[in-house]
Design a protein around this motif. Sequence first.
Motif, PDB file in Angstrom:
ATOM      1  N   UNK A 184      12.438   1.759  -8.526  1.00 19.19           N
ATOM      2  CA  UNK A 184      11.907   2.498  -7.389  1.00 19.19           C
ATOM      3  C   UNK A 184      10.403   2.709  -7.529  1.00 19.19           C
ATOM      4  N   UNK A 185       9.927   2.828  -8.761  1.00 17.95           N
ATOM      5  CA  UNK A 185       8.478   2.940  -8.961  1.00 17.95           C
ATOM      6  C   UNK A 185       7.776   1.696  -8.430  1.00 17.95           C
ATOM      7  N   UNK A 186       8.309   0.539  -8.759  1.00 20.92           N
ATOM      8  CA  UNK A 186       7.769  -0.734  -8.268  1.00 20.92           C
ATOM      9  C   UNK A 186       7.780  -0.755  -6.739  1.00 20.92           C
ATOM     10  N   UNK A 187       8.869  -0.298  -6.164  1.00 21.99           N
ATOM     11  CA  UNK A 187       9.015  -0.266  -4.703  1.00 21.99           C
ATOM     12  C   UNK A 187       7.920   0.586  -4.064  1.00 21.99           C
ATOM     13  N   UNK A 188       7.774   1.820  -4.539  1.00 23.08           N
ATOM     14  CA  UNK A 188       6.795   2.717  -3.924  1.00 23.08           C
ATOM     15  C   UNK A 188       5.356   2.310  -4.243  1.00 23.08           C
ATOM     16  N   UNK A 189       5.129   1.697  -5.398  1.00 25.99           N
ATOM     17  CA  UNK A 189       3.790   1.192  -5.705  1.00 25.99           C
ATOM     18  C   UNK A 189       3.335   0.191  -4.641  1.00 25.99           C
ATOM     19  N   UNK A 190       4.241  -0.659  -4.208  1.00 24.19           N
ATOM     20  CA  UNK A 190       3.900  -1.670  -3.210  1.00 24.19           C
ATOM     21  C   UNK A 190       3.878  -1.103  -1.783  1.00 24.19           C
ATOM     22  N   UNK A 191       4.818  -0.225  -1.485  1.00 26.16           N
ATOM     23  CA  UNK A 191       4.886   0.313  -0.128  1.00 26.16           C
ATOM     24  C   UNK A 191       3.717   1.251   0.168  1.00 26.16           C
ATOM     25  N   UNK A 192       3.381   2.115  -0.767  1.00 23.08           N
ATOM     26  CA  UNK A 192       2.336   3.114  -0.547  1.00 23.08           C
ATOM     27  C   UNK A 192       0.939   2.625  -0.932  1.00 23.08           C
ATOM     28  N   UNK A 193       0.832   1.405  -1.445  1.00 17.71           N
ATOM     29  CA  UNK A 193      -0.449   0.877  -1.876  1.00 17.71           C
ATOM     30  C   UNK A 193      -1.553   0.969  -0.814  1.00 17.71           C
ATOM     31  N   UNK A 194      -1.280   0.660   0.466  1.00 15.19           N
ATOM     32  CA  UNK A 194      -2.354   0.749   1.460  1.00 15.19           C
ATOM     33  C   UNK A 194      -3.008   2.127   1.535  1.00 15.19           C
ATOM     34  N   UNK A 195      -2.186   3.198   1.464  1.00 14.17           N
ATOM     35  CA  UNK A 195      -2.744   4.543   1.455  1.00 14.17           C
ATOM     36  C   UNK A 195      -3.446   4.834   0.137  1.00 14.17           C
ATOM     37  N   UNK A 196      -2.826   4.431  -0.964  1.00 15.40           N
ATOM     38  CA  UNK A 196      -3.384   4.697  -2.295  1.00 15.40           C
ATOM     39  C   UNK A 196      -4.763   4.071  -2.446  1.00 15.40           C
ATOM     40  N   UNK A 197      -4.936   2.894  -1.873  1.00 14.81           N
ATOM     41  CA  UNK A 197      -6.217   2.173  -1.961  1.00 14.81           C
ATOM     42  C   UNK A 197      -7.361   3.021  -1.428  1.00 14.81           C
ATOM     43  N   UNK A 198      -7.143   3.686  -0.297  1.00 15.44           N
ATOM     44  CA  UNK A 198      -8.225   4.470   0.298  1.00 15.44           C
ATOM     45  C   UNK A 198      -8.388   5.815  -0.393  1.00 15.44           C
TER      46      UNK A 198
END
Length: 244
Positions: A184-198
């Motif tokens: 699930x960590x892998x899943x959320x790392x990829x899904x939330x990446x666009x927000x995390x980037x900013x």
Amino acid sequence: MTLFMNACAFLFKVLTLPLHVAELIGLFSFYKRVFPLIVYKMSFSYNDKMNEKKRELFRNLSKFYPTKGSLRILEVGCGSGANFEHYPTGCRITCIDPNPHFQNYLKKSMAKNDHLVYDSFIVASGENLQAVEENSVDVVVCTLVLCSVNDTPKVLQEAKRVLRPVSGGAFFFLEHVVSDPPTWTYFFQHVLQPFWYYFGDGCETTRATWKHIEAAGFSDLELRHIQTPLFFMIRPHIAGYAIK
């Protein structure tokens, strides 16, 4: 799970389109000024939780003292100086960061850690260390930096260039990395990446940074995958050092 993850990631990319446009037209320049304050405040919590991990890593600095003089450390992406407390007394420190607004917070860390000698603060990216002479430092340090650089292999090659050749200088690293699939960590790392980037000023949670370090051509490598007591998206870390 992969199809679902990709669909969710696409949705979040669409939701962050306004942020992407804001970045393109320069509206994020204000955040560049605010981000150092955020990092400075968060570094206290991070250091508290990662104290033992950092102590374990940086105690290896003693292996790389030159035969004469002080240990010369170049910290790439120094931020607010969160690592200074872990460096041995008398080290000479050169700090590099692409964000000039870190300097005020860097000065606060310097004042607290007067056991070190500070040579200079250079505004530059990790991909361009031309202000540092070839073969001129004993150790290069990168912590929470390779997650946001534009060209990881270039940063590693620049680190090798400035490290001393005699008896091999060392590149020290402590970086959060992508988790193993299909967690699930892998899943959320990829899904939330666009927000995390900013939010993270270019930080990416999906990088397999260890692969670049392994491929960089160091003569020896000490690398460990560790789980840290941090927010789940940045819990997986790598730590160690590579010898020129």
